[in-house]
Design an enzyme around this catalytic site. Sequence first.
Site, PDB file in Angstrom:
ATOM      1  CD  GLU A  38      27.523  18.160 -24.643  1.00  0.00           C
ATOM      2  OE1 GLU A  38      28.570  18.029 -23.980  1.00  0.00           O
ATOM      3  OE2 GLU A  38      27.218  17.429 -25.603  1.00  0.00           O
ATOM      4  NE  ARG A  49      23.388  13.541 -36.298  1.00  0.00           N
ATOM      5  CZ  ARG A  49      24.577  13.780 -35.744  1.00  0.00           C
ATOM      6  NH1 ARG A  49      25.202  12.829 -35.045  1.00  0.00           N
ATOM      7  NH2 ARG A  49      25.136  14.965 -35.858  1.00  0.00           N
ATOM      8  CE  LYS A  55      28.017  20.941 -29.993  1.00  0.00           C
ATOM      9  NZ  LYS A  55      27.416  21.561 -28.792  1.00  0.00           N
TER      10      LYS A  55
END
Length: 561
Positions: free
Chosen positions: A36, A261, A271
């Site tokens: 994104e 992850r 983020k």
Amino acid sequence: MSQPTAQLATNFIRNIIDEDLASGKHQTIITRFPPEPNGYLHIGHAKSICLNFGLANLYKGRCHLRFDDTNPVKEEQEYIDAIKTDVRWLGFEWGEHEYHASDYFETLYGYAEKLVVKGLAYVCDLSPEEMREYRGTLTQPGKESPYRSRSNAENLDLLRRMRAGEFADGSRVLRAKIDMAAPNINLRDPVLYRILRATHPRTGNSWCIYPMYYFAHGQSDSIEKITHSLCTLEFQDHRPLYDWFCEALGIYHPRQIEFARLNLTYTVMSKRRLLQLVNEKHVSSWDDPRMPTLSGMRRRGFTAAAIRTFCERIGIGKSDSVIDMSVLEDCVREDLDQVAPRAMGVLQPLKVTITNYPEGQTEEFVAASHPKEPAMGTRRIPFSREIYIDRDDFLEDPPSKFFRLGPGREVRLRYGYIIRCDEVIKDPARGDVVELRCSYDPDTGGGALPEGRKKVKGIIHWVSAAHAVPVEVRLYDRLLRVADPAEEKGCDYLDLLNGDSLEILLRALVEPSLADAAPGAAFQFERLGYFCVDSKDSQPGKLVFNRSVTLRDTWAKMSES
């Protein structure tokens, strides 16, 4: 551009791909990296980049770079450009296969109308607060919206009027009609479209309704015919929703596979939190060398090869874990040890006068630029009567195992002479040591040791006072004070920031061979660590060096003591 040869160890994802190829299910492997564009990439993204591009390279397939740009409020061209820079820096290329979810806005909208016509989606007028209340909990089923029984025709009319801009932002949404009692909350009539008047970086003001990420993401994979959609574990609970969309729409169904992850000690990987650090000026920018962003690590002097090695070393698993920062730093040391030329730098200068060395005389010692790489050549190091050593290499009352300089003690200057400390000069007001007066043995130059001469144990680095180049040096430490902020219950992560994460040394000196060092150039300051020329703040005549890593993991040694 040649891409890195995949060095991916056998793992459960490779086993799945091998089975799919053997069965004939797929002829060509197509993966994708779908960020994104709402922030800069961090080290966690590097794991996904190396996995997706690495598998594509290994199986001679292709990997798409796709920007999941469905939220124009948070997306900026700056982030898009930075993402492409980071992926290329890591060594990967996507060629003609750059895509955006916004490329598919018309197709996705067509999917939405198809769901409405099939009675599988409806326009809902509940407010966000009411929708949360109706959704239920993990232990209690949700409650159906009073607008769920609208006819297909009414829903289609309302959806088209939403697209036409007849309704206010946030007043209506399109929801999938699945099951408000589903144990998986993601299946409780999730929102597919919302009304949002915002200028999109690519489509401008063409749209006033935008698809939700969880609707656009899986369908974009389908449109691009992705064979293996690799996601981190937090997307596992959304897989049934992706499956439902593909089945309801009757479209190509990629296989989603989840992997663990990357979590790294002493930092954060959100983020949203990283953006907060930037916006609130806790760090200087997204590329602050303390940040876990790829741009920050690049500016700090971490190499792309080291990060690829790190991603290979930690492997691909199915359960989350926290990787110690020292593992990454070891990879950086290993790579820089091979590629970084050597030089001498003095971070905290202490003046030394060689009293029996002729005034005004200068000589040069020749040193290898790299002890293991003769092709890097040599450098010339000037020596004169006045030099500087690091203050840490002198103790006025040294213990027996301190093999550096002290009153009456001898050391060898790296590549130079053996010197003895004869006199200590102090500031009369403060009592600080400001100068050492030493004598040298003229028969020991360049590492020579005359027969019968006692060998000294200590070797220290130095620079000639008359020839040294003044520089600024920035010493970076951990972003956080604690290894795993998730274990600090009830604590704001801002309270865990390490107040000593940056130390700026304004009086540092380096040997003259570094006078014209280019931005980004890496060096090993002998005995001190690996440093690089700052790519943003360094200027000709005003060099700034960032410490990438120390020569040894001093943090671990401190933790053990």
